[in-house]
Enzyme design. Structure first.
Site, PDB file in Angstrom:
ATOM      1  N   PRO A  32     -12.263  90.226  90.844  1.00  0.00           N
ATOM      2  CA  PRO A  32     -11.522  90.562  92.146  1.00  0.00           C
ATOM      3  C   PRO A  32     -10.392  91.416  91.410  1.00  0.00           C
ATOM      4  O   PRO A  32      -9.857  91.443  90.674  1.00  0.00           O
ATOM      5  CB  PRO A  32     -11.064  88.745  91.710  1.00  0.00           C
ATOM      6  CG  PRO A  32     -10.780  88.629  91.176  1.00  0.00           C
ATOM      7  CD  PRO A  32     -11.731  89.430  89.821  1.00  0.00           C
ATOM      8  N   GLU A  33      -9.251  91.501  92.971  1.00  0.00           N
ATOM      9  CA  GLU A  33      -8.359  92.578  92.444  1.00  0.00           C
ATOM     10  C   GLU A  33      -7.375  91.934  92.073  1.00  0.00           C
ATOM     11  O   GLU A  33      -6.558  92.489  90.675  1.00  0.00           O
ATOM     12  CB  GLU A  33      -7.819  92.921  93.921  1.00  0.00           C
ATOM     13  CG  GLU A  33      -8.229  94.424  94.612  1.00  0.00           C
ATOM     14  CD  GLU A  33      -8.219  95.188  93.569  1.00  0.00           C
ATOM     15  OE1 GLU A  33      -6.993  95.725  93.676  1.00  0.00           O
ATOM     16  OE2 GLU A  33      -9.061  95.676  93.471  1.00  0.00           O
ATOM     17  N   ILE A  34      -6.627  90.253  91.825  1.00  0.00           N
ATOM     18  CA  ILE A  34      -5.911  89.864  91.596  1.00  0.00           C
ATOM     19  C   ILE A  34      -6.925  87.920  90.477  1.00  0.00           C
ATOM     20  O   ILE A  34      -7.108  87.355  91.379  1.00  0.00           O
ATOM     21  CB  ILE A  34      -4.528  89.305  92.655  1.00  0.00           C
ATOM     22  CG1 ILE A  34      -4.227  90.776  92.865  1.00  0.00           C
ATOM     23  CG2 ILE A  34      -3.538  88.667  91.569  1.00  0.00           C
ATOM     24  CD1 ILE A  34      -2.918  90.542  93.715  1.00  0.00           C
ATOM     25  N   HIS A  52     -11.154  89.764  96.707  1.00  0.00           N
ATOM     26  CA  HIS A  52     -11.879  91.305  97.120  1.00  0.00           C
ATOM     27  C   HIS A  52     -11.401  92.109  95.677  1.00  0.00           C
ATOM     28  O   HIS A  52     -11.330  91.909  94.543  1.00  0.00           O
ATOM     29  CB  HIS A  52     -11.013  92.058  98.389  1.00  0.00           C
ATOM     30  CG  HIS A  52      -9.606  92.065  98.320  1.00  0.00           C
ATOM     31  ND1 HIS A  52      -8.996  91.813  98.319  1.00  0.00           N
ATOM     32  CD2 HIS A  52      -9.497  93.565  97.918  1.00  0.00           C
ATOM     33  CE1 HIS A  52      -7.530  92.036  97.519  1.00  0.00           C
ATOM     34  NE2 HIS A  52      -7.857  93.502  97.549  1.00  0.00           N
ATOM     35  N   ARG A  56     -12.387  99.196  90.981  1.00  0.00           N
ATOM     36  CA  ARG A  56     -11.669  99.714  90.554  1.00  0.00           C
ATOM     37  C   ARG A  56     -12.320  99.776  89.292  1.00  0.00           C
ATOM     38  O   ARG A  56     -13.377  99.484  88.013  1.00  0.00           O
ATOM     39  CB  ARG A  56     -10.770  99.293  89.839  1.00  0.00           C
ATOM     40  CG  ARG A  56      -9.312  99.039  91.215  1.00  0.00           C
ATOM     41  CD  ARG A  56      -8.321  98.326  91.024  1.00  0.00           C
ATOM     42  NE  ARG A  56      -7.430  97.736  92.058  1.00  0.00           N
ATOM     43  CZ  ARG A  56      -6.502  98.749  92.673  1.00  0.00           C
ATOM     44  NH1 ARG A  56      -6.889 100.314  91.966  1.00  0.00           N
ATOM     45  NH2 ARG A  56      -6.412  98.955  93.821  1.00  0.00           N
TER      46      ARG A  56
END
Length: 120
Positions: A32-34, A52, A56
């Site tokens: 996830p992003e965070i 989400h 990356r």
């Protein structure tokens, strides 16, 4: 005293391991992003406001560099694991890839954003 190259490499491997766990402990195998770090049995949780994924590439690139620096095939295998997860969950049937709305959801339908980042 200054740190040696071996000291820096040890830290790099520890950071790489942490990043890998973000992928490995996600239901889709995509980070996830965070995440929020915790103490105790559960080291981290996926942030519900940022579950989400923009797909990356930095962690997988780091796995490649760790493989080259250490020769340890686990880093190459982990890169392939992430690639397989991205191919499985982010690839679109009609071509291309899309960001995931929630890496905790293992349903392909309705979990793609209508965008693909330029770095991907």
């Amino acid at each position: 005293s200054l740190m040696s190259d071996a000291d820096y490499l040890k830290i790099a491997e520890e950071l790489g391991e942490t990043c890998y766990q973000f992928y490995a402990k996600s239901p889709t195998g995509i980070a996830p992003e965070i995440v929020q770090f915790r103490t105790g049995a559960q080291d981290f949780v996926i942030d519900s406001g940022a579950a989400h994924s923009l797909l990356r590439p930095e962690a997988v690139e780091a796995f490649y560099h760790l493989y080259r620096a250490t020769g340890d095939a686990k880093w190459r295998a982990r890169s392939w694991e992430v690639f397989d997860a991205i191919r499985k969950w982010a690839r679109l049937d009609d071509g291309g890839y899309a960001n995931l709305k929630d890496v905790r959801k293992t349903a392909k339908k309705g979990n793609h954003d209508d965008r693909m980042e330029s770095f991907f």
